[in-house]
Design an enzyme around this catalytic site. Structure first.
Site, PDB file in Angstrom:
ATOM      1  N   SER A 146       0.836  -1.192   0.000  1.00  0.00           N
ATOM      2  CA  SER A 146       0.000   0.000   0.000  1.00  0.00           C
ATOM      3  C   SER A 146       0.884   1.260   0.000  1.00  0.00           C
ATOM      4  CB  SER A 146      -0.930  -0.046   1.211  1.00  0.00           C
ATOM      5  OG  SER A 146      -1.919   0.940   1.113  1.00  0.00           O
TER       6      SER A 146
ATOM      7  N   ARG B 163     -11.545   6.639  10.278  1.00  0.00           N
ATOM      8  CA  ARG B 163     -11.085   5.261  10.213  1.00  0.00           C
ATOM      9  C   ARG B 163     -12.195   4.335   9.699  1.00  0.00           C
ATOM     10  NH1 ARG B 163      -6.618   2.625   9.105  1.00  0.00           N
ATOM     11  NH2 ARG B 163      -6.532   0.582  10.065  1.00  0.00           N
TER      12      ARG B 163
ATOM     13  N   ASP C 105      -9.043  -6.234  -4.362  1.00  0.00           N
ATOM     14  CA  ASP C 105      -8.641  -4.916  -3.867  1.00  0.00           C
ATOM     15  C   ASP C 105      -9.252  -3.848  -4.770  1.00  0.00           C
ATOM     16  OD1 ASP C 105      -7.388  -2.629  -3.011  1.00  0.00           O
ATOM     17  OD2 ASP C 105      -5.350  -3.400  -3.194  1.00  0.00           O
TER      18      ASP C 105
ATOM     19  N   HIS D  78      -8.269  -4.806  -0.078  1.00  0.00           N
ATOM     20  CA  HIS D  78      -6.955  -4.153   0.035  1.00  0.00           C
ATOM     21  C   HIS D  78      -6.142  -4.736   1.191  1.00  0.00           C
ATOM     22  CE1 HIS D  78      -3.967  -1.086  -0.463  1.00  0.00           C
ATOM     23  NE2 HIS D  78      -4.143  -0.640   0.754  1.00  0.00           N
ATOM     24  N   ASP D  79      -6.834  -5.121   2.255  1.00  0.00           N
ATOM     25  CA  ASP D  79      -6.154  -5.668   3.432  1.00  0.00           C
ATOM     26  C   ASP D  79      -5.455  -7.003   3.168  1.00  0.00           C
ATOM     27  OD1 ASP D  79      -6.477  -3.669   5.215  1.00  0.00           O
ATOM     28  OD2 ASP D  79      -8.122  -4.583   6.343  1.00  0.00           O
TER      29      ASP D  79
END
Lengths: 452, 205
Positions: free
Chosen positions: A158, A228, A379, A412-413
């Site tokens: 990332s 967040r 992602d 994405h994680d």
């Protein structure tokens, strides 16, 4: 067990924004042992909310290992039996390197007349905006201090992937391998939009106090939680959320109110709250800005780049075009106009794509490392297509590059998960023989690259 | 090294830039890199094979050949190699032309469906052929566009593709005897089970 180390750098550091830090600290963790010729060092670059604590535990009762513990360790993908692994906390962070929560030296010296230093204040919002390029620069300064001339590899996911990419562009002769995971050559408008929502939620929190919340004794907790939460949604996928929470209710029935009812709401609030407890709001603001600013092609394209079809026309011309357009369009059907608009957008997109490719090619022209680019199928924050832009530009420049698009459900994680195929590729890449004297065709034809 | 790889190597110039379609674990690329100073990329979709290739220090790109070669510019390679993958792609004719767009020359190997064993299998037994070169049952084969040497050459003629070299071989041990080699030369479409073609779109000088 690992213990972080703090390195102090007394010399001033001039940043891309033209402001200067009189001195700075970097907090660093290392794993494994540096060999005698210092050729086995691997630099790990962290993502937005990451820190220097990438692997291992700080103490016996430490519940959580470092953020990339499944990647780094003995016999793991980045094998600490073989490599000396260094992870640096970036400046601007709130985890020990110089950042908005450290004391601003200007505030200490401001009150020369009084002997008391009670006026000394943290940087807060006065901390300069830093960029990916600045971080890479500080990491290079740290490399000098550690005596590491050439990194065996620079690795990041990332935002960390952006740093790795920038390393290969800014210090081409100081790294042999570059691993860019779940990253992008630059943020899209949608990416920037998400970052802006996150920033606005912090900036509009009444407790933000123009960034001087620590002095005011407040904390923009709600803003940070919201920021967040938005971020978290973009890191996951619809499927992953469905699998984890579905539409499950906490109490089993509708409560007809705005309290937490669905499991997913509870999860997001919990994640947000936990995050807000140990993350600094000013750091979040400047880190998302660093993401937005990231552009490794800056400074590599000048007038030789074909210009885009101009969208900026002077007003009289626009008016003229409008009137012509109106008379022409009057004779067309709505469908025709729509089709033409679509075609214009497509050709414009294609033009932009070509321009991007040209810019990236120019940036990568002098790189000397081998690359491994990894993307994940689910992602959507930095989609596989973004990674492929990097790969295409590298291939068009004849640079050695590997690319895998890993099938993983975590969005994405995914880059934080222990996925055998992904780990296997990183491990194989880091231990593969390095073929230094490649002379790709494109470089032979256009000897622009400074090869040694 | 595999027979078709050995021959492919002969036709690839030292220090040239090569694209290997369906490169597998990168065996051919690694050999070319070590012995002929060749640079280039391999495209592959098999996950395990990609990782094997990466671990060899090659440049492997995960890509489905059915997506075409649009990401590569015209003439960006000296040679494109495709060993035993042509019969498995959705549009072999389109891919073939695309190969000759991105490179001056293409080296292609594929199993010959007109091989006598295949003819025997289908002609006498009435069963879809299973052989060393075509080791699949009809229901699980990845090969969807099987062809013969004659078919391939007809396709080349239709698209003005010039055949620079052609070499027919047999995968089986019997195929390597001097007698068999002579016979194959006489009747390749009947006796050889694999062919290696070197083709170009450009007029020979």
């Amino acid at each position: 067990m690992v213990t972080p180390q703090i390195f102090h750098f007394a010399e001033p550091l001039t940043l891309e924004c033209n402001r200067t830090l009189p001195s700075f600290d970097l907090i660093v963790e290392t794993y494994g042992t540096l060999n005698s010729d210092k050729s086995n060092a691997v630099l790990i670059c962290h993502a937005l909310s990451g820190s220097h604590h990438a692997a291992g535990f700080h103490s016996n009762d430490d519940k959580k290992a470092g953020w990339w513990d499944n990647m780094i360790g003995p016999n793991k993908a980045i094998d600490t039996n073989q490599f000396y692994v260094v992870c640096v906390n970036n400046i601007g962070s709130c985890f020990g390197s110089t950042g908005p929560t450290t004391i601003n030296p200007d505030s200490v010296h401001a009150d020369d007349d009084t002997s008391e230093h009670s006026e000394s204040q943290v940087y807060g919002p006065d901390f300069p905006l830093v960029t990916i390029k600045d971080w890479v620069k500080t990491q290079a300064i740290l490399s000098d201090r550690l005596g590491i001339d050439i990194w065996h590899a620079v690795v990041g996911g990332s935002m960390g992937g952006m740093q790795a990419l920038q390393w290969s562009v800014d210090y081409p002769d100081r790294l042999k391998r570059c691993v860019v995971i779940a990253s992008t050559p630059k943020l899209s408008a949608q990416n920037i939009a998400f970052n802006e929502v996150a920033r606005q939620s912090i900036l509009s929190d009444p407790d933000f106090k123009d960034g001087r919340y620590l002095q005011a004794g407040t904390y923009p907790r709600r803003g940070l939680i919201l920021a967040r939460m938005v971020g978290h949604i973009t890191y996951l996928t619809d499927d992953a959320m469905k699998a984890k929470f579905g539409r499950d209710l906490k109490s089993g029935k509708f409560m007809y109110g705005y309290d937490v009812e669905f499991q997913v709401e509870s999860y997001l609030r919990y994640q947000g709250e936990r995050f807000s407890e140990n993350f600094d709001a000013n750091t979040y603001l400047l880190m998302t800005k660093a993401l937005d600013y990231f552009d490794p092609t800056r400074g590599y394209l000048t007038s030789d780049c074909p210009s885009a079809p101009s969208t900026e026309t002077t007003e009289p011309v626009t008016e003229l075009e409008d009137s012509i357009g109106a008379s022409v369009e009057a004779s067309k059907t709505a469908t025709q106009i729509e089709l033409e608009d679509d075609l214009a957008v497509i050709s414009n997109n294609e033009h932009n794509r070509q321009q991007e490719l040209t810019a990236l090619k120019a940036a990568f022209a002098h790189t000397q490392c081998q690359y491994l680019v990894v993307s994940f199928t689910t992602d959507w924050r930095f989609a596989p297509e973004r990674s492929q832009e990097i790969v295409d530009a590298l291939m068009a420049t004849g640079k050695p590059v590997n690319y895998i698009n890993v099938d993983a459900p975590h969005g994405h994680d995914s880059f934080l998960f222990d996925i055998p195929r992904y780990m296997g590729a990183v491990k194989g890449f880091l231990t593969a023989p390095f073929i230094a004297d490649r002379q790709p065709k494109n470089n032979r034809q256009q000897p622009t690259g400074a090869r040694s | 090294m595999r027979m078709d790889h050995q021959l492919a190597e002969r036709w690839i110039a030292p220090q040239s830039h090569v694209l290997d379609l369906g490169c597998g674990n990168g065996e051919l690329l690694a050999h070319l890199q070590q012995h002929r100073g060749v640079t280039g990329y391999g495209l592959e979709i098999d996950e395990e094979k990609i990782n094997d290739g990466i671990a060899k220090g090659l440049s492997i790109i995960e890509q489905d050949l059915n997506d075409g070669l649009a990401r590569f510019a015209d003439n960006s390679f000296d040679t494109v190699v495709m060993a035993r993958a042509l019969q498995a792609v959705k549009a072999p004719d389109v891919l073939l032309l695309d190969m000759l767009r991105v490179a001056r020359e293409a080296v292609i190997t594929f199993p010959n469906f007109a091989h006598w064993q295949n003819r025997l299998h289908l002609g006498l037994k009435g069963l879809m052929p299973v052989s060393e070169a075509l080791p699949y049952e009809w229901y699980n084969t990845p090969n969807i566009h099987l062809c013969t040497f004659k078919d391939f050459e007809q396709l080349c003629a239709k698209h003005d593709i010039h055949i620079i070299n052609r070499f027919a071989v047999s995968d089986s041990e019997k195929g390597h005897t001097p007698l068999m080699k002579t016979l194959i030369r006489q009747a390749p479409n009947l006796l050889a089970d694999v062919a290696i073609y070197r083709v170009t779109k450009q007029k020979p000088e």
